[in-house]
Write a protein that holds these residues in place. Structure first.
Motif, PDB file in Angstrom:
ATOM      1  N   GLU A   1       0.852  -1.187   0.000  1.00 21.58           N
ATOM      2  CA  GLU A   1       0.000   0.000   0.000  1.00 21.58           C
ATOM      3  C   GLU A   1       0.884   1.231   0.000  1.00 21.58           C
ATOM      4  O   GLU A   1       2.017   1.201   0.466  1.00 21.58           O
ATOM      5  CB  GLU A   1      -0.978   0.004   1.176  1.00 21.58           C
ATOM      6  CG  GLU A   1      -0.327   0.031   2.543  1.00 21.58           C
ATOM      7  CD  GLU A   1      -1.353   0.046   3.669  1.00 21.58           C
ATOM      8  OE1 GLU A   1      -1.812   1.156   4.009  1.00 21.58           O
ATOM      9  OE2 GLU A   1      -1.670  -1.028   4.187  1.00 21.58           O
ATOM     10  N   LYS A   2       0.356   2.297  -0.539  1.00 18.37           N
ATOM     11  CA  LYS A   2       1.106   3.539  -0.640  1.00 18.37           C
ATOM     12  C   LYS A   2       1.104   4.256   0.708  1.00 18.37           C
ATOM     13  O   LYS A   2       0.054   4.436   1.314  1.00 18.37           O
ATOM     14  CB  LYS A   2       0.480   4.415  -1.723  1.00 18.37           C
ATOM     15  CG  LYS A   2       1.428   5.383  -2.335  1.00 18.37           C
ATOM     16  CD  LYS A   2       0.796   6.042  -3.535  1.00 18.37           C
ATOM     17  CE  LYS A   2       1.945   6.497  -4.403  1.00 18.37           C
ATOM     18  NZ  LYS A   2       1.661   6.662  -5.754  1.00 18.37           N
TER      19      LYS A   2
ATOM     20  N   PRO B   1       5.436  -2.066   6.746  1.00 18.11           N
ATOM     21  CA  PRO B   1       5.598  -3.481   7.068  1.00 18.11           C
ATOM     22  C   PRO B   1       7.032  -3.961   6.843  1.00 18.11           C
ATOM     23  O   PRO B   1       7.815  -3.335   6.127  1.00 18.11           O
ATOM     24  CB  PRO B   1       4.635  -4.170   6.104  1.00 18.11           C
ATOM     25  CG  PRO B   1       4.487  -3.216   4.972  1.00 18.11           C
ATOM     26  CD  PRO B   1       4.682  -1.846   5.529  1.00 18.11           C
ATOM     27  N   LEU B   2       7.345  -5.064   7.456  1.00 18.40           N
ATOM     28  CA  LEU B   2       8.633  -5.713   7.259  1.00 18.40           C
ATOM     29  C   LEU B   2       8.676  -6.269   5.842  1.00 18.40           C
ATOM     30  O   LEU B   2       7.711  -6.888   5.381  1.00 18.40           O
ATOM     31  CB  LEU B   2       8.781  -6.851   8.282  1.00 18.40           C
ATOM     32  CG  LEU B   2      10.078  -7.626   8.285  1.00 18.40           C
ATOM     33  CD1 LEU B   2      11.249  -6.717   8.674  1.00 18.40           C
ATOM     34  CD2 LEU B   2       9.998  -8.798   9.249  1.00 18.40           C
TER      35      LEU B   2
ATOM     36  N   ASP C   1       0.225  -6.581  -6.370  1.00 18.04           N
ATOM     37  CA  ASP C   1       1.600  -6.125  -6.221  1.00 18.04           C
ATOM     38  C   ASP C   1       2.197  -6.756  -4.977  1.00 18.04           C
ATOM     39  O   ASP C   1       1.569  -6.776  -3.918  1.00 18.04           O
ATOM     40  CB  ASP C   1       1.658  -4.595  -6.072  1.00 18.04           C
ATOM     41  CG  ASP C   1       1.288  -3.877  -7.356  1.00 18.04           C
ATOM     42  OD1 ASP C   1       1.472  -4.469  -8.440  1.00 18.04           O
ATOM     43  OD2 ASP C   1       0.820  -2.733  -7.271  1.00 18.04           O
ATOM     44  N   ILE C   2       3.407  -7.301  -5.126  1.00 20.28           N
ATOM     45  CA  ILE C   2       4.137  -7.810  -3.972  1.00 20.28           C
ATOM     46  C   ILE C   2       5.567  -7.303  -4.070  1.00 20.28           C
ATOM     47  O   ILE C   2       6.023  -6.864  -5.137  1.00 20.28           O
ATOM     48  CB  ILE C   2       4.124  -9.350  -3.860  1.00 20.28           C
ATOM     49  CG1 ILE C   2       4.940 -10.006  -4.974  1.00 20.28           C
ATOM     50  CG2 ILE C   2       2.719  -9.907  -3.822  1.00 20.28           C
ATOM     51  CD1 ILE C   2       5.499 -11.328  -4.576  1.00 20.28           C
ATOM     52  N   ASN C   3       6.279  -7.405  -2.979  1.00 22.48           N
ATOM     53  CA  ASN C   3       7.686  -7.039  -2.941  1.00 22.48           C
ATOM     54  C   ASN C   3       8.461  -8.002  -3.846  1.00 22.48           C
ATOM     55  O   ASN C   3       8.495  -9.202  -3.572  1.00 22.48           O
ATOM     56  CB  ASN C   3       8.164  -7.125  -1.480  1.00 22.48           C
ATOM     57  CG  ASN C   3       9.650  -6.971  -1.326  1.00 22.48           C
ATOM     58  OD1 ASN C   3      10.353  -6.525  -2.221  1.00 22.48           O
ATOM     59  ND2 ASN C   3      10.142  -7.351  -0.160  1.00 22.48           N
TER      60      ASN C   3
END
Length: 187
Positions: A79-80, A86-87, A148-150
């Motif tokens: 999230e923007k 978050p970690l 979207d994920i890291n």
């Protein structure tokens, strides 16, 4: 730090769970499947650690902590400008896996056949961790198609399965006790 005073909440009794953001989703949600499979990988690493020592145990201990990091990363949707960032898995964690793969692989004889899981008890568990981490990777890859994920998380789980393979060879007397596949041997 997390403090758990109550283990059951009854919050999941209707088939839903909360993500790190607080959003409620079905327990079969792809995101939940992905971080649940990361957790399953971690449990297998815990079994492997019952048979590990020294360098291998140090590596596996770091991996277990990283897998919790990865689970935390996956349970918090991107999230923007979040109020509480978050970690997230970092490029440094991925690079550490690459360095460990390179260091361990340097002492192994080149492969001339595919390897069957086994050779020693710990190698069998490491191969199981490899296959479950590959399943986690497939789930994370599928999640990337819809959310979207890291990207470092996907890289991490991809390298991790490679490290499990190299570790399995390392603990099999640097490959001397590997069980090699013999194509068509039982025809």
């Amino acid at each position: 730090m997390v403090q758990l005073t109550r283990i059951y909440t009854r919050g999941g009794d209707k088939g839903k769970t909360s993500l790190g953001s607080g959003k409620r989703v079905h327990k079969h949600d792809l995101r939940v499947e992905a971080y649940g499979t990361v957790d399953e990988t971690n449990a297998i690493v815990g079994i492997a650690r019952l048979h590990s020592k020294d360098l291998v145990d140090d590596i596996l201990a770091r991996i277990q902590n990283d897998l919790f990091d990865l689970g935390a990363d996956l349970c918090c949707p991107e999230e923007k400008d979040p109020e509480y960032p978050p970690l997230r898995i970092t490029a440094d964690q991925v690079e550490r896996l690459e360095q460990e793969i390179d260091d361990l692989n340097a002492d192994l004889a080149p492969l001339k056949s595919f390897i069957l899981p086994g050779g020693s008890e710990i190698a069998a568990y490491l191969h199981q961790a490899r296959t479950v981490s590959r399943r986690a990777e497939r789930l994370i890859s599928a999640l990337c198609q819809t959310e979207d994920i890291n990207p470092e998380g996907l890289k991490y789980i991809n390298r991790l399965s490679d490290l499990f393979f190299v570790l399995a060879r390392h603990v099999n007397d640097k490959g001397a006790k590997d069980v090699l596949w013999v194509p068509g041997a039982n025809r």
